[in-house]
Design a protein around this motif. Structure first.
Motif, PDB file in Angstrom:
ATOM      1  N   LEU A  36       1.196   3.489  -7.798  1.00 48.56           N
ATOM      2  CA  LEU A  36       1.444   2.286  -6.994  1.00 48.56           C
ATOM      3  C   LEU A  36       2.011   2.594  -5.613  1.00 48.56           C
ATOM      4  N   ILE A  39      -0.215   1.408  -2.604  1.00 44.27           N
ATOM      5  CA  ILE A  39      -1.132   0.332  -2.960  1.00 44.27           C
ATOM      6  C   ILE A  39      -1.405  -0.636  -1.792  1.00 44.27           C
ATOM      7  N   LYS A  40      -0.486  -0.749  -0.874  1.00 43.86           N
ATOM      8  CA  LYS A  40      -0.652  -1.635   0.292  1.00 43.86           C
ATOM      9  C   LYS A  40      -0.564  -0.846   1.595  1.00 43.86           C
ATOM     10  N   GLY A  50       4.249  -3.083  -0.463  1.00 47.83           N
ATOM     11  CA  GLY A  50       3.789  -2.450  -1.694  1.00 47.83           C
ATOM     12  C   GLY A  50       4.792  -2.582  -2.821  1.00 47.83           C
TER      13      GLY A  50
END
Length: 72
Positions: A36, A39-40, A50
């Motif tokens: 993760l 992730i952004k 994120g």
């Protein structure tokens, strides 16, 4: 990154003599962190955005306690 983080957990826990159940749980958590992590990444403030997205994604899932979600 995820594989490296997992390898570090295994090495450190082995040296510390931590139990296998604890080590396996830490391994799952660190792998979630690695997956993760970016992730952004297309957003300017990707770390904050994120983290918020990961929190929303994991909240309410029975496999993660609230303190584990915050750690991730």
């Amino acid at each position: 990154m995820t594989v490296d983080a997992g390898a570090l957990i295994l090495a450190e826990r082995s040296m510390a003599g931590a139990g296998s159940v604890f080590t396996q749980r830490q391994l799952v958590l660190v792998q979630c962190c690695g997956l993760l992590h970016d992730i952004k990444r297309s957003h300017k403030s990707h770390a904050r955005i994120g983290a918020e997205y990961a929190r929303e994604l994991l909240t309410g899932r029975p496999d993660f306690r609230p303190d584990e979600i915050e750690d991730i």
